[in-house]
Design a protein around this motif. Structure first.
Motif: not given
Length: 185
Positions: A29-32, A36-45, A79-84, A106-115
């Protein structure tokens, strides 16, 4: 290197942890399933949570207790839920190098979370696993991924022209890395 496996790490907003049996549905639900998330990945949605569970999720569950396996779900404490996820996608024992790969809903992009997540992984790998070098690569058409690498202290090392492949085909990769000596400076 002193392999410790996927150890739970905590940051201000995040819990970085092993995969749970119950993660397939929120992962889907959250990314896989998001192109938009998988566009540059090696695996398809993934087309369904069941497909995800029967393939990738099962692989994670079967391998996550190995000492040389590093794969974290990025759980938002709020939220207690995985987002990435963030993982060591390749280990080169002879030069004590760990290559990192990551993706975030996608809903968590540009919020400094991955950094925030990657910074915690860097600290863990240098201080506890004792790697000497951490490397990450991104498709040059995905500059935001490179921005994360720079914010985490990785330095641009070069471009691999047509040196990678993702779901769009052959791609050019930018390579970033940080050495243990850079980290300790």
């Amino acid at each position: 290197m002193q392999h410790l496996g996927t150890k739970t790490l905590e940051t201000t907003r995040l819990l970085l942890r092993k995969t749970k049996e119950s993660d397939a549905q929120p992962m889907f639900r959250n990314w896989a399933s998001d192109p938009r998330v998988t566009k540059f990945m090696t695996w398809y949605p993934y087309e369904s949570a069941q497909q995800l569970h029967d393939t990738y999720h099962r692989y994670l569950l079967e391998n996550q207790d190995r000492k040389d396996f590093y794969d974290w779900k990025i759980e938002l404490k709020e939220t207690g839920e995985p987002i990435g996820s963030i993982s060591v996608v390749e280990l080169c024992e002879d030069i004590e190098e760990a290559e990192i790969g990551y993706c975030l809903g996608y809903n968590w992009w540009h919020k400094g979370i991955m950094t925030e997540a990657f910074t915690a992984i860097i600290r863990f790998l240098f201080e506890e696993v004792h790697v000497n070098r951490i490397v990450a690569k991104h498709d040059i058409n995905n500059p935001h991924s490179g921005d994360v690498m720079k914010k985490c202290g990785l330095q641009y090392e070069g471009t691999l022209r047509q040196g990678g492949k993702n779901i769009q085909g052959i791609c050019t990769l930018a390579v970033y890395a940080i050495l243990k000596e850079d980290y300790h400076r």
